[in-house]
Design a protein around this motif. Structure first.
Motif, PDB file in Angstrom:
ATOM      1  N   VAL A 219       0.854  -1.191   0.000  1.00 34.65           N
ATOM      2  CA  VAL A 219       0.000   0.000   0.000  1.00 34.65           C
ATOM      3  C   VAL A 219       0.888   1.238   0.000  1.00 34.65           C
ATOM      4  O   VAL A 219       1.594   1.509   0.972  1.00 34.65           O
ATOM      5  N   ARG A 220       0.829   1.988  -1.100  1.00 36.34           N
ATOM      6  CA  ARG A 220       1.655   3.200  -1.211  1.00 36.34           C
ATOM      7  C   ARG A 220       0.984   4.404  -0.563  1.00 36.34           C
ATOM      8  O   ARG A 220       1.655   5.251   0.033  1.00 36.34           O
ATOM      9  N   SER A 221      -0.325   4.515  -0.715  1.00 34.06           N
ATOM     10  CA  SER A 221      -1.050   5.631  -0.102  1.00 34.06           C
ATOM     11  C   SER A 221      -2.511   5.243   0.054  1.00 34.06           C
ATOM     12  O   SER A 221      -2.982   4.281  -0.568  1.00 34.06           O
ATOM     13  N   ILE A 222      -3.217   5.999   0.893  1.00 36.30           N
ATOM     14  CA  ILE A 222      -4.613   5.689   1.223  1.00 36.30           C
ATOM     15  C   ILE A 222      -5.439   6.968   1.211  1.00 36.30           C
ATOM     16  O   ILE A 222      -4.999   8.014   1.703  1.00 36.30           O
ATOM     17  N   HIS A 223      -6.631   6.882   0.638  1.00 39.81           N
ATOM     18  CA  HIS A 223      -7.670   7.888   0.848  1.00 39.81           C
ATOM     19  C   HIS A 223      -8.833   7.180   1.533  1.00 39.81           C
ATOM     20  O   HIS A 223      -9.350   6.190   1.009  1.00 39.81           O
ATOM     21  N   ALA A 224      -9.214   7.651   2.719  1.00 36.55           N
ATOM     22  CA  ALA A 224     -10.321   7.076   3.464  1.00 36.55           C
ATOM     23  C   ALA A 224     -11.409   8.125   3.612  1.00 36.55           C
ATOM     24  O   ALA A 224     -11.130   9.257   4.043  1.00 36.55           O
ATOM     25  N   GLN A 225     -12.624   7.769   3.248  1.00 31.46           N
ATOM     26  CA  GLN A 225     -13.749   8.711   3.289  1.00 31.46           C
ATOM     27  C   GLN A 225     -13.418   9.993   2.519  1.00 31.46           C
ATOM     28  O   GLN A 225     -13.718  11.101   2.955  1.00 31.46           O
ATOM     29  N   ASN A 226     -12.751   9.818   1.379  1.00 29.32           N
ATOM     30  CA  ASN A 226     -12.428  10.901   0.449  1.00 29.32           C
ATOM     31  C   ASN A 226     -11.360  11.863   0.968  1.00 29.32           C
ATOM     32  O   ASN A 226     -11.215  12.975   0.458  1.00 29.32           O
ATOM     33  N   ARG A 227     -10.583  11.417   1.973  1.00 28.02           N
ATOM     34  CA  ARG A 227      -9.505  12.254   2.486  1.00 28.02           C
ATOM     35  C   ARG A 227      -8.224  11.431   2.585  1.00 28.02           C
ATOM     36  O   ARG A 227      -8.264  10.246   2.904  1.00 28.02           O
ATOM     37  N   LYS A 228      -7.088  12.072   2.325  1.00 28.59           N
ATOM     38  CA  LYS A 228      -5.818  11.383   2.456  1.00 28.59           C
ATOM     39  C   LYS A 228      -5.641  10.946   3.906  1.00 28.59           C
ATOM     40  O   LYS A 228      -5.925  11.700   4.835  1.00 28.59           O
ATOM     41  N   ALA A 229      -5.190   9.715   4.083  1.00 32.68           N
ATOM     42  CA  ALA A 229      -5.087   9.168   5.436  1.00 32.68           C
ATOM     43  C   ALA A 229      -3.891   8.231   5.528  1.00 32.68           C
ATOM     44  O   ALA A 229      -3.368   7.762   4.520  1.00 32.68           O
ATOM     45  N   GLU A 230      -3.482   7.976   6.758  1.00 35.34           N
ATOM     46  CA  GLU A 230      -2.393   7.034   7.004  1.00 35.34           C
ATOM     47  C   GLU A 230      -2.914   5.618   7.165  1.00 35.34           C
ATOM     48  O   GLU A 230      -2.172   4.656   7.023  1.00 35.34           O
ATOM     49  N   GLU A 231      -4.210   5.493   7.461  1.00 36.22           N
ATOM     50  CA  GLU A 231      -4.783   4.159   7.588  1.00 36.22           C
ATOM     51  C   GLU A 231      -6.271   4.181   7.229  1.00 36.22           C
ATOM     52  O   GLU A 231      -6.927   5.224   7.282  1.00 36.22           O
ATOM     53  N   GLY A 232      -6.766   3.019   6.838  1.00 29.91           N
ATOM     54  CA  GLY A 232      -8.185   2.820   6.616  1.00 29.91           C
ATOM     55  C   GLY A 232      -8.699   1.787   7.589  1.00 29.91           C
ATOM     56  O   GLY A 232      -8.001   0.820   7.920  1.00 29.91           O
ATOM     57  N   ARG A 233      -9.930   1.972   8.076  1.00 28.77           N
ATOM     58  CA  ARG A 233     -10.474   1.102   9.112  1.00 28.77           C
ATOM     59  C   ARG A 233     -11.780   0.482   8.639  1.00 28.77           C
ATOM     60  O   ARG A 233     -12.401   0.945   7.688  1.00 28.77           O
ATOM     61  N   ALA A 234     -12.180  -0.581   9.324  1.00 25.27           N
ATOM     62  CA  ALA A 234     -13.437  -1.252   9.011  1.00 25.27           C
ATOM     63  C   ALA A 234     -14.569  -0.241   8.936  1.00 25.27           C
ATOM     64  O   ALA A 234     -14.733   0.583   9.824  1.00 25.27           O
ATOM     65  N   GLY A 235     -15.354  -0.303   7.849  1.00 24.42           N
ATOM     66  CA  GLY A 235     -16.461   0.616   7.647  1.00 24.42           C
ATOM     67  C   GLY A 235     -16.133   1.802   6.777  1.00 24.42           C
ATOM     68  O   GLY A 235     -17.040   2.511   6.327  1.00 24.42           O
ATOM     69  N   ASP A 236     -14.836   2.060   6.501  1.00 22.65           N
ATOM     70  CA  ASP A 236     -14.441   3.190   5.659  1.00 22.65           C
ATOM     71  C   ASP A 236     -14.568   2.844   4.184  1.00 22.65           C
ATOM     72  O   ASP A 236     -14.313   1.706   3.769  1.00 22.65           O
ATOM     73  N   ARG A 237     -14.934   3.850   3.393  1.00 23.41           N
ATOM     74  CA  ARG A 237     -14.740   3.779   1.945  1.00 23.41           C
ATOM     75  C   ARG A 237     -13.292   4.179   1.695  1.00 23.41           C
ATOM     76  O   ARG A 237     -12.841   5.233   2.116  1.00 23.41           O
ATOM     77  N   CYS A 238     -12.535   3.305   1.038  1.00 24.91           N
ATOM     78  CA  CYS A 238     -11.104   3.566   0.864  1.00 24.91           C
ATOM     79  C   CYS A 238     -10.688   3.452  -0.593  1.00 24.91           C
ATOM     80  O   CYS A 238     -11.253   2.653  -1.356  1.00 24.91           O
ATOM     81  N   ALA A 239      -9.707   4.269  -0.944  1.00 25.33           N
ATOM     82  CA  ALA A 239      -8.976   4.114  -2.204  1.00 25.33           C
ATOM     83  C   ALA A 239      -7.545   3.772  -1.832  1.00 25.33           C
ATOM     84  O   ALA A 239      -6.898   4.518  -1.079  1.00 25.33           O
ATOM     85  N   LEU A 240      -7.058   2.654  -2.322  1.00 27.94           N
ATOM     86  CA  LEU A 240      -5.706   2.199  -2.023  1.00 27.94           C
ATOM     87  C   LEU A 240      -4.850   2.286  -3.281  1.00 27.94           C
ATOM     88  O   LEU A 240      -5.220   1.749  -4.328  1.00 27.94           O
ATOM     89  N   ASN A 241      -3.738   2.973  -3.170  1.00 26.85           N
ATOM     90  CA  ASN A 241      -2.761   3.013  -4.256  1.00 26.85           C
ATOM     91  C   ASN A 241      -1.799   1.845  -4.029  1.00 26.85           C
ATOM     92  O   ASN A 241      -1.065   1.811  -3.043  1.00 26.85           O
ATOM     93  N   LEU A 242      -1.835   0.870  -4.934  1.00 29.60           N
ATOM     94  CA  LEU A 242      -1.079  -0.366  -4.754  1.00 29.60           C
ATOM     95  C   LEU A 242       0.114  -0.424  -5.687  1.00 29.60           C
ATOM     96  O   LEU A 242       0.049   0.026  -6.835  1.00 29.60           O
TER      97      LEU A 242
END
Length: 669
Positions: A219-242
């Protein structure tokens, strides 16, 4: 909190999400041209209760599979009913799907309220109340709204924020899973996947696996709930840059699962509960073909009823689902099945066991296992499972298939007071009561064997394993024997097991004869001892009597018949095992030839440098080791099988290999 729309086509789902969030979720040119949603749309609404994520689903009957791909990850349903049309076919089907997916929190938006007077609104609200009766959304509030005039939009937003405040976030102590609903390439970033995090958490830099393909990624980077984040958690909408070898947008598709590497264990045969919708025209029989929807995946499948020969409309029971291709899933996940023509929803339920057997799937023992596995709480399921055949559970697999945390297995064992064995990468558990019964049965079996075979030194370990219930896997059984032996109840002697008090005794005449023979098998000639005929000549005894005694001594573990009528002391055989291990370790490729073994024996034997052993005897000795798996032969070369080194007496890695190695080191460990 993730909110998913549901409802009939052209009832204003997309317009309502736009009025709530200011985002047009119809992103495709075709959607804008046709004025209908054909794919999933996403929007976000920052509020004082946190960011609300919206998944807007198509309402057309041809896109039910797309609706299911989005609805499987939602926490809260926003059911849309237009005031002018009222309840329509896809309103009913979408509601049934929400029910099958276990979604019980939601609100109903009575859209296009500007097109209906008070009487019409009251009429449609009565239809909605009747529709929701007996479903998971029974009693959900109805809010009249108009995306055109703005009526009710603020009231609906307040309802959603109130629900978000009351929403208990999903637990994050499980292992990470994200159901992929989109995969695309982004300039300057590379491959990006989006989806809802079903369990656990993921952080930047984590290693993940794309399942079922098994692609490794980081995982290179994460957007969780449409915001840049350091982590994504159960229940979040996430975009993962792989990033990773073979990780491309084309290699990952809707239906895949991005998960913690330890969860990668695809399945294509699953036992599950199933509720059949009352509208199904006829009962479901053996090998009934369906389209199976789980997470964002859709795959062809066939059903095999387990709890009855058929499942009637409106009924339910256990089924085995045989998939056309493997998927990534977890026990407890919800699923939906539709007919093969994708015209109607047939039913749905919960996945119970991801490792369903192809045979004996309807036996009473198997149905008892499924009843235990059907418990939603892991602790209750495990306790019930250990109380039925086969009486033991692989805790590592149990925790993996439920996507529990990596330490969950050990925690369950501690809370339930289980007896566990770590062997061959597994953690096998039995209840304390079953372990006590197992130990008693093992001791009783050995006692029966000694009574029936008083002249044998013990019972073969494999024969003993197969005689006991539960039938533990070999590595686990070995560990169990060592644990019992540690208590002093039994003794391990190479491939034999015996009770601590058991001892094979020779007759007085055989003892006297053995006292004459033993020195002749030891000393400088121990690597080329006399044969039976030679011993008969030396002692003056009949050859059959010498042969009988030597075979008895072999069963007692004092000698080994290396070749026909050629017996070596067990200590000598142990020394030769140590020698071949030393030869293998010294060889660059871990392989040695027969002549090297012959020379090694000569050096520790006579010390004269003359080949008194000879190539023929050396070959016979090595073929003996080949037969017992101590050495593995390929052509003229042999290598050591480290798993069989203790067959003729344990080999201690800390012990050197001098010429007088006894081979008895730690023999009874």
């Amino acid at each position: 909190m993730i909110i998913g729309t549901a409802g009939h086509i052209d009832h204003g789902k997309t317009a309502l999400v736009g009025a709530l969030t200011g985002v047009d979720t119809d992103r495709l040119k075709e959607e804008k041209a046709r004025g209908i949603s054909i794919d999933l749309g996403f929007a976000y609404l920052p509020t004082e209760a946190g960011t609300l994520g919206f998944i807007d689903v198509p309402g057309h009957e041809k896109f039910i599979h797309t609706m299911l791909a989005g609805a499987s990850g939602i926490d809260f349903a926003l059911l849309i009913v237009a005031a002018d049309d009222g309840v329509m076919p896809q309103t009913r089907e979408h509601l049934a799907l929400l029910d099958l997916l276990g979604i019980s929190r939601g609100v109903v938006a009575l859209t296009k309220a500007d097109l209906a007077d008070a009487a019409r609104r009251a009429e449609v609200e009565a239809e909605i109340a009747a529709l929701l009766d007996g479903t998971g959304l029974d009693g959900a509030p109805v809010v009249p709204v108009s995306a055109l005039t703005g009526e009710g939009i603020d009231d609906l937003r307040v309802q959603l924020i109130k629900a978000a405040r009351a929403f208990a976030a999903r637990a994050t102590d499980g292992r990470f899973r994200l159901a992929v609903d989109r995969s695309f390439s982004l300039a300057g970033a590379g491959t990006v996947v989006t989806g809802t995090v079903l369990s656990g958490r993921v952080a930047v830099g984590d290693a993940v696996t794309v399942s079922p393909a098994g692609l490794s990624a980081r995982v290179r980077s994460i957007h969780a709930q449409n915001r840049k984040a350091e982590e994504g958690r159960a229940g979040d909408r996430c975009a993962l840059n792989l990033a990773g070898d073979d990780v491309t947008a084309d290699a990952i598709a809707r239906g895949d699962m991005v998960l913690a590497p330890s969860l990668h264990a695809p399945t294509e045969r699953i036992d599950a509960t199933l509720t059949v919708l009352a509208g199904e025209p006829k009962p479901l029989g053996q090998w009934f073909p369906v389209r199976f929807h789980h997470g964002s995946a859709e795959v062809g499948a066939r059903l095999v009823p387990l709890s009855a020969d058929t499942l009637p409309p409106g009924g339910g029971g256990l089924v085995q689902i045989v998939l056309d291709r493997p998927i990534a899933a977890a026990a407890g996940d919800r699923y939906v099945i539709r007919d093969t023509s994708a015209q109607r929803t047939v039913g749905g339920g919960r996945l119970v066991d991801l490792r369903a057997p192809a045979r004996k799937r309807r036996t009473p023992e198997r149905l008892a296992q499924l009843a235990a596995l059907g418990e939603t709480e892991p602790e209750a399921a495990l306790a019930r499972l250990l109380a039925v055949e086969p009486w033991h559970v692989d805790l590592a697999a149990f925790a993996r298939d439920r996507a529990l945390g990596s330490e969950a297995g050990a925690g369950l064992a501690e809370r339930l007071g289980l007896v566990t064995f770590a062997a061959a990468g597994t953690l096998i558990a039995l209840s304390a009561e079953r372990w006590a019964l197992y130990c008693d049965a093992l001791i009783a079996e050995l006692a029966r064997f000694h009574d029936a075979n008083p002249d044998l030194p013990g019972m073969g370990t494999e024969k003993l394993r197969l005689a006991l219930v539960p039938r533990l896997p070999k590595p686990v059984f070995t560990e169990a024997l060592r644990r019992i032996a540690g208590g002093g109840t039994l003794m391990l002697d190479g491939a034999w097991v015996r009770l601590a008090g058991h001892e094979v005794r020779l007759t007085r005449r055989d003892e006297l004869l053995w006292e004459l023979i033993e020195p002749k098998l030891d000393g400088t000639e121990r690597f080329r001892p006399p044969r039976v005929r030679d011993l008969a000549g030396m002692t003056g005894e009949a050859e059959p009597d010498i042969r009988r005694l030597m075979k008895l001594l072999a069963r007692m573990g004092k000698v080994d018949e290396v070749a026909h009528d050629h017996f070596f002391l067990r200590s000598t055989v142990g020394s030769m095992v140590a020698m071949i291990r030393e030869l293998s370790q010294a060889a660059p490729d871990r392989q040695f030839v027969a002549s090297a073994f012959r020379d090694r024996v000569e050096r520790d034997g006579s010390g004269s440098g003359e080949h008194t052993v000879g190539r023929k005897v050396a070959i016979q000795i090595l073929e003996f080791f080949d037969r017992h798996g101590v050495t593995l032969r390929r052509g003229d070369l042999r290598r050591v099988n480290s798993h069989r080194l203790d067959l003729f007496g344990a080999i201690d890695d800390n012990v050197s290999v001098p010429g007088d190695l006894s081979g008895r080191t730690e023999q009874a460990r």
